[in-house]
Design a protein around this motif. Structure first.
Motif, PDB file in Angstrom:
ATOM      1  N   VAL A  77      90.165 129.124  56.866  1.00  0.00           N
ATOM      2  CA  VAL A  77      89.676 130.322  56.186  1.00  0.00           C
ATOM      3  C   VAL A  77      90.253 131.580  56.823  1.00  0.00           C
ATOM      4  O   VAL A  77      90.829 132.442  56.136  1.00  0.00           O
ATOM      5  N   ASN A 218      81.424 125.050  50.947  1.00  0.00           N
ATOM      6  CA  ASN A 218      80.965 126.319  50.378  1.00  0.00           C
ATOM      7  C   ASN A 218      79.653 126.144  49.618  1.00  0.00           C
ATOM      8  O   ASN A 218      79.452 126.717  48.541  1.00  0.00           O
ATOM      9  N   TYR A 333      88.635 123.890  49.273  1.00  0.00           N
ATOM     10  CA  TYR A 333      88.950 125.305  49.514  1.00  0.00           C
ATOM     11  C   TYR A 333      90.146 125.754  48.678  1.00  0.00           C
ATOM     12  O   TYR A 333      90.135 126.838  48.086  1.00  0.00           O
ATOM     13  N   TRP A 339      85.384 132.079  48.176  1.00  0.00           N
ATOM     14  CA  TRP A 339      84.745 131.355  49.273  1.00  0.00           C
ATOM     15  C   TRP A 339      83.700 132.268  49.911  1.00  0.00           C
ATOM     16  O   TRP A 339      83.674 133.471  49.644  1.00  0.00           O
ATOM     17  N   SER A 341      83.554 133.504  52.730  1.00  0.00           N
ATOM     18  CA  SER A 341      84.125 134.546  53.584  1.00  0.00           C
ATOM     19  C   SER A 341      84.389 135.839  52.833  1.00  0.00           C
ATOM     20  O   SER A 341      84.552 136.898  53.445  1.00  0.00           O
TER      21      SER A 341
END
Length: 450
Positions: A77, A218, A333, A339, A341
């Motif tokens: 990430v 997630n 991902y 996501w 983040s």
């Protein structure tokens, strides 16, 4: 200068590097992410050096630590974020390694203290200029040095204090900027409570962070699957810590424990009473993620070569399962539009798909709070037919007649109603999440109500 005015809490090193990078290669999203991806490759040699200094072992443990880090969803990430966090991880590893090296060479009377501790000064300064949260990493280093010296002011403690003072002195110009901005905030504060309304439960947050270094799909915090996944990794982490403390001397396990605990305490302690924490704190747990991965690597590398063949087979299966979990996380991902983040911008792909379906849409917003950043983010996702109207304040904008669909991005209630009344349109909510709302202005119903 932009950071000094707007975000002095952000240390400038990454942004200086990024500025020269985009001037040379362009400012596309791909180019900016390539910078983080290239920086992330530095993690691996630094991690190898760190494991050699910490454990004084051969190739197996550092190699396994690198393998776990390379497959870590957390590393994946931040290795693609156009932010400073992956560079901060590199500097954390370098500063920690330089400290361990300095302590080891300190016992050698022939070593030059200036050279030995000078490397630590340089790496700690670089880390401070990358992220202000390095202050707590330095505190963790200090606690470790003092405890190893058994609370005595010996030569190692004195050299550590001198090196830290030099690093802080080198960082002092930016520290003055941070203090000036902080006091300006205090003096201008009206005493109201400006806490984030989107706070999340503390315990589920911490449990999820335990597993995200190895397995991350997630999933929302309130999903029961999270508790099952977190419980498995929590049990494994507890055993790994126990095994580390039982099989290594205190100088080894104490360093890792302080690296995990001390930088995390400023996030946890202020929120214990409320039991909730603001979102977006995950990057500041990078030292803790690093320590947990090192502990896992030590456990797996040790167990993989010890005991009976059946015992080794079990732990080889565990390693395989961890790598499979990481690969599954990576696959999910790569297929995801967004996501966790992304925080306040996580809903932008969904919003963009909806607006792009319209014939000639107009998106109206102002520069307050998070709107400006989301407009920039949406501009990469929306088609050229979409037009923006950016209002510097909450005045009622002039809306041309040649647009088929009018959208308002995160307006205040008063501003939204002012626009609706002026143009005799009804605001309908078309998207909403924990961070902001998108409204569409449509013709009112037959009774004329809004």
């Amino acid at each position: 200068m932009s950071l000094i005015i707007e975000s002095p809490e952000k240390s400038p090193l990454y942004f200086i590097i990024a500025r020269f990078w985009v001037e040379r290669f362009g400012n596309s999203v791909t180019v900016i992410r390539y910078l983080s991806a290239l920086i992330s490759l530095l993690v691996f040699p630094c991690l190898y050096w760190f494991c050699r200094e910490l454990f004084n072992v051969t190739l197996s443990l550092p190699s396994l630590a690198i393998a776990l880090m390379a497959n870590s969803p957390m590393h994946l990430v931040y290795a693609q974020e156009g932010r400073e966090y992956i560079l901060w991880l590199v500097t954390i590893i370098l500063a920690s390694t330089a400290l361990l090296r300095a302590i080891r060479l300190q016992s050698n009377q022939k070593s030059d203290p200036f050279t030995t501790w000078g490397i630590y000064v340089i790496t700690l300064t670089l880390s401070l200029y990358t992220c202000l949260w390095t202050i707590f990493v330095a505190i963790a280093h200090g606690i470790y040095v003092v405890l190893v010296a058994k609370l005595r002011l010996n030569e190692t403690v004195r050299y550590y204090l001198i090196a830290t003072i030099f690093a802080v002195f080198a960082f002092f110009p930016w520290l003055l900027v941070v203090f000036a901005k902080f006091f300006q905030f205090v003096l201008s504060s009206d005493g109201t409570n400006n806490s984030d309304p989107n706070i999340i439960p503390l315990i589920p947050f911490l449990l999820v962070q335990m597993s995200r270094s190895f397995f991350d799909l997630n999933i929302s915090l309130d999903n029961p699957i999270n508790y099952l996944i977190s419980a498995i990794f929590l049990i494994l982490a507890a055993y790994a810590i126990y095994f580390l403390c039982r099989t290594t001397n205190y100088q080894v396990w104490l360093f890792i424990i302080t690296l995990i605990v001390v930088p995390a305490l400023p996030l946890i302690l202020p929120n214990l009473a409320s039991g909730r924490i603001s979102p977006g704190c995950e990057p500041y747990l990078l030292p803790s993620y690093l320590g947990i991965q090192i502990i896992f690597a030590y456990l797996l590398a040790t167990q993989m070569y010890n005991g009976k063949v059946s015992h080794r087979r079990i732990w080889q299966i565990v390693i395989g399962l961890l790598i499979i979990c990481s690969l599954i996380s990576s696959r999910v991902y790569y297929q995801a539009d967004t996501w966790w983040s992304k925080g306040v911008s996580s809903g932008n792909p969904q919003i963009a798909r909806f607006i792009n379906q319209k014939y000639r849409p107009l998106l109206i917003t102002n520069f307050s709070e998070i709107n400006y950043g989301n407009v920039v983010s949406l501009s990469y996702l929306l088609e050229p037919k979409v037009r923006f109207q950016l209002v510097p304040d909450q005045t009622v904008p002039i809306i041309p007649n040649d647009f088929t669909d009018i959208f308002l991005l995160n307006p205040t209630n008063a501003w939204r109603l002012q626009i609706a009344r002026k143009y005799q349109l009804k605001p309908n909510l078309v998207y909403g999440d924990d961070y902001y709302l998108v409204w569409k202005l449509v013709q009112p119903t037959s009774n004329g109500e809004f």
